[in-house]
Design a protein around this motif. Structure first.
Motif, PDB file in Angstrom:
ATOM      1  N   HIS A 263       0.863  -1.181   0.000  1.00 49.95           N
ATOM      2  CA  HIS A 263       0.000   0.000   0.000  1.00 49.95           C
ATOM      3  C   HIS A 263       0.903   1.235   0.000  1.00 49.95           C
TER       4      HIS A 263
ATOM      5  N   HIS B 170      -8.236 -10.668   8.922  1.00 53.93           N
ATOM      6  CA  HIS B 170      -7.809 -10.247   7.586  1.00 53.93           C
ATOM      7  C   HIS B 170      -8.417  -8.902   7.186  1.00 53.93           C
ATOM      8  N   ARG B 171      -9.715  -8.735   7.401  1.00 55.18           N
ATOM      9  CA  ARG B 171     -10.373  -7.484   7.014  1.00 55.18           C
ATOM     10  C   ARG B 171      -9.848  -6.310   7.836  1.00 55.18           C
ATOM     11  N   ALA B 172      -9.615  -6.541   9.117  1.00 52.24           N
ATOM     12  CA  ALA B 172      -9.087  -5.482   9.982  1.00 52.24           C
ATOM     13  C   ALA B 172      -7.693  -5.047   9.524  1.00 52.24           C
TER      14      ALA B 172
ATOM     15  N   ARG C  62      -6.515  -5.268   6.475  1.00 58.04           N
ATOM     16  CA  ARG C  62      -6.668  -4.537   5.218  1.00 58.04           C
ATOM     17  C   ARG C  62      -7.078  -3.091   5.493  1.00 58.04           C
ATOM     18  N   GLN C  63      -8.013  -2.907   6.406  1.00 59.46           N
ATOM     19  CA  GLN C  63      -8.455  -1.554   6.752  1.00 59.46           C
ATOM     20  C   GLN C  63      -7.336  -0.761   7.414  1.00 59.46           C
ATOM     21  N   LEU C  64      -6.578  -1.424   8.296  1.00 63.52           N
ATOM     22  CA  LEU C  64      -5.465  -0.750   8.961  1.00 63.52           C
ATOM     23  C   LEU C  64      -4.429  -0.299   7.937  1.00 63.52           C
TER      24      LEU C  64
ATOM     25  N   MET D 216      -4.914   0.462   4.841  1.00 62.25           N
ATOM     26  CA  MET D 216      -5.455   1.591   4.080  1.00 62.25           C
ATOM     27  C   MET D 216      -5.404   2.879   4.896  1.00 62.25           C
ATOM     28  N   LEU D 217      -5.695   2.795   6.192  1.00 60.97           N
ATOM     29  CA  LEU D 217      -5.641   3.981   7.047  1.00 60.97           C
ATOM     30  C   LEU D 217      -4.211   4.504   7.178  1.00 60.97           C
TER      31      LEU D 217
ATOM     32  N   LYS E  71      -3.251   6.227   3.951  1.00 62.68           N
ATOM     33  CA  LYS E  71      -3.827   7.567   3.860  1.00 62.68           C
ATOM     34  C   LYS E  71      -3.073   8.560   4.745  1.00 62.68           C
TER      35      LYS E  71
END
Length: 224
Positions: free
Chosen positions: A18, A44-46, A48-50, A52-53, A56
Motif C-alpha cells: 500500500h 484479515h479485514r481489519a 486490510r483496513q489498517l 489503508m488507514l 492515507k
C-alpha cells in the motif's frame, strides 16, 4: 494497493503493498504481521483496513502471508516459527527497498506480535514494534487450542504428531516452536520503541508489562 510476490523465487511470499496516499510521505514504513490460522481469517479485514488507514496517513505499508499460509508458497504443514520470523525480516528488507526508507515499524497481532518481538531483538532498523494482544506464553496458547479441539471431538489426523486446529494442521515442529515462545525471556529490542496495545487487561499482559519494567526495558502499554 499492489499485490506481488517477493523473496526467494522458488518459495515466494505473497504480499500487498500500500503506497502512501498523503501529500507527504512518512520517513518510516510499516510491516503488518498477521496472526495464524483461524485468527488470520478473522483479522484479515481489519488488517486490510489498517493498511489503508496508514497509507492515507502517508505511510508505505506491506502486509504479507508467511510461508505455508495464505497465498504464499508452501504447503500448510510446511512452516514453523523459525521460518516465519525469517519471513518477517525478508518483508522488512523488501519494504525498505520498495519504499526507499531506512526505518520500518512492525505491527503484529497475537502470534504475529510474538514473532515481531523476536525479530526486534535482532534488527537495528526498526522505529516501533507494536504488540497487539500478543501471545506472551506459547505453551499455554497451544494447550488451549488443543484442549478446545479435543473438547469438540476433533481427532488427530495426518502424519504422526499432527493435529487439526480449526481445519489447519499443527505439526510437531510447529507445536515445538510455538510452545517455545516466552516473551518474558526475550532480550530488549535492538532498536525502536516497543508498544503493547491490548483489548483487555489479561493477567499475562499485565505480568509481561511489569516484568519488562522490572528489567528496565522501556515499553508503552495501552489498554484500548
Amino acid at each position: 494497493m499492489n499485490p506481488f510476490f517477493f523473496g526467494n523465487s522458488k518459495q515466494p511470499l505473497y504480499g500487498v503493498y500500500h503506497p502512501p496516499r498523503a501529500h507527504t510521505s512518512r520517513p518510516t514504513a510499516v510491516v503488518l504481521c498477521y496472526p495464524l490460522w483461524q485468527e488470520y481469517m478473522r483479522a484479515h479485514r481489519a488488517f486490510r483496513q489498517l493498511a489503508m488507514l496508514l497509507s492515507k496517513a502517508g505511510f508505505s505499508v506491506l502486509r504479507f502471508d508467511y510461508f505455508g499460509t495464505g497465498d504464499s508458497a508452501g504447503e500448510s504443514d510446511a512452516g514453523d516459527v523459525s521460518r516465519w520470523t525469517h519471513d518477517i525480516s525478508t518483508a522488512i528488507d523488501e519494504l525498505k527497498d520498495t519504499a526507499a526508507v531506512t526505518k520500518v515499524s512492525l505491527v503484529g497481532l497475537r502470534v504475529g506480535a510474538s514473532l515481531a518481538a523476536a525479530v526486534a531483538t535482532e534488527r537495528k532498523d526498526l522505529d516501533r514494534v507494536i504488540l497487539w494482544d500478543p501471545v506472551v506464553g506459547g505453551k499455554s496458547y497451544v494447550e488451549k487450542m488443543v484442549l478446545t479441539e479435543q473438547a469438540s471431538g476433533t481427532a488427530p489426523h495426518g502424519p504422526v504428531g499432527t493435529i487439526g486446529i480449526k481445519g489447519f494442521p499443527l505439526t510437531s515442529r510447529m507445536r515445538e516452536g510455538l510452545e517455545g515462545i516466552d516473551l518474558h525471556r526475550l532480550p530488549a529490542p535492538a532498536s525502536g520503541r516497543m508498544i503493547m496495545t491490548v483489548s483487555e487487561e489479561r493477567p499475562e499482559f499485565v505480568a509481561f508489562r511489569d516484568a519488562l519494567a522490572g528489567r528496565r526495558i522501556g515499553m508503552t502499554y495501552r489498554h484500548i
